[in-house]
Design an enzyme around this catalytic site. Sequence first.
Site, PDB file in Angstrom:
ATOM      1  N   TYR A 100      -2.244   0.633   2.393  1.00  0.00           N
ATOM      2  CA  TYR A 100      -3.042  -0.288   1.580  1.00  0.00           C
ATOM      3  C   TYR A 100      -3.524   0.472   0.350  1.00  0.00           C
ATOM      4  O   TYR A 100      -3.954   1.631   0.442  1.00  0.00           O
ATOM      5  CB  TYR A 100      -4.255  -0.798   2.360  1.00  0.00           C
ATOM      6  CG  TYR A 100      -5.225  -1.610   1.512  1.00  0.00           C
ATOM      7  CD1 TYR A 100      -5.145  -2.995   1.500  1.00  0.00           C
ATOM      8  CD2 TYR A 100      -6.192  -0.994   0.726  1.00  0.00           C
ATOM      9  CE1 TYR A 100      -6.002  -3.746   0.713  1.00  0.00           C
ATOM     10  CE2 TYR A 100      -7.047  -1.741  -0.066  1.00  0.00           C
ATOM     11  CZ  TYR A 100      -6.952  -3.117  -0.066  1.00  0.00           C
ATOM     12  OH  TYR A 100      -7.800  -3.852  -0.848  1.00  0.00           O
ATOM     13  N   GLU A 188      -4.097  -5.392  -6.069  1.00  0.00           N
ATOM     14  CA  GLU A 188      -3.990  -4.960  -4.675  1.00  0.00           C
ATOM     15  C   GLU A 188      -2.543  -5.031  -4.200  1.00  0.00           C
ATOM     16  O   GLU A 188      -1.841  -6.010  -4.471  1.00  0.00           O
ATOM     17  CB  GLU A 188      -4.862  -5.852  -3.793  1.00  0.00           C
ATOM     18  CG  GLU A 188      -4.785  -5.553  -2.302  1.00  0.00           C
ATOM     19  CD  GLU A 188      -5.560  -6.554  -1.479  1.00  0.00           C
ATOM     20  OE1 GLU A 188      -6.760  -6.325  -1.256  1.00  0.00           O
ATOM     21  OE2 GLU A 188      -4.981  -7.581  -1.079  1.00  0.00           O
TER      22      GLU A 188
END
Length: 374
Positions: A100, A188
């Site tokens: 992530y 993101e």
Amino acid sequence: MRLLEYKGKELLNKYGVKIPRGAIVKSLDDVQVLKALKFPLFAKSQVPFAGRAKMGLVRRVDTIKDAENAARDYLGKVIQDYPIRKVLFEEGVNVAKELYVSITLDRENRGYLMLASTEGGIDIEEVARRSPEKIIRLYIDDYEGLRDYMIRGVAQKLGLEGSAAQDFATVAKAMYRVFTEYDAELVEINPLALTTDGQLVALDVKVMIDDNSLFRHPDISVEDSDYTMEELEARRYGLHYVELTGYVGIMANGAGLTMATMDLVKEFGHEPADFLDVGGGASKDSVREGLKMLLMDDRIKAVLVNIFGGITRCDEVARGVVEALNEVKTNKPIFIRLKGTNEEEGRRILTEVGLKTYETAEEAMEALSRAIVR
């Protein structure tokens, strides 16, 4: 404004981030372009919210016929008031590990914040709750920017070495460029896949930008965003519209007055169906189009119009209301508070078509409350 996944990937890919080979399908005729890709593919409905797989909006397709069926099932489907207009078909990737990484605004420190974790593929909030020690935080000063030594530190904490660490540097720099050059609030990648052959590939991307900056970014279309069809239509007429979950339609001029009108609706025990600001200098045309949107909304039981004419002329508002009623035949009750510049003429115009006006918004809201059943 949140961009659709494929558009966010396009921006990052422009700066060197690897993404799966794929193609966008907007109609059944477009499915034939998928023959150039290697099956199996993954059909991903382009909707601006999470949890698509759980909703059945992502599926594997093994043949061109499967792809055609997926496109037929998805295109035009409405999910959470959002119509699916595009489906992204991508080749599969052999994943060894999911990471992530994101960059967001750090308002407290007046800079930016990079978050990274070895726990990719799930919400970062869940990681923070369950394993806070697995979240890497890098504070980025706006003046200093994102430096190579900072990126190397994050890569090391993620356990990346060699070519994978070099790939991560490319990913981080690309994310920072998109963040700063596109006036973003969030960039993101989740998951950022480390493949079995040692490459980093962005499997899913979320980019949120400040829609007030769109005039600086002609390559960004609001149709590639989380705007509903109604919100897109409102923007064409310079209206500020947000769809809500209630049943009382609201139209006012100026953001402050519109918000105060929403509060008034709540104070009387009802629920606003929208935020619709026709602007401080509302024209007849903007009023007409805004009111038409509310009258054609099946969720709305009654409409409250709250106008205080400063720059806005009340007679212009009244003419817009009359034109909207001429174009949309409806039995929905409309309650209008009209005060300010040319209010006498505005009241006369509305009286001629049988519409009563009120001195105060409270009086209009009291009449609305008596007229509708919750």
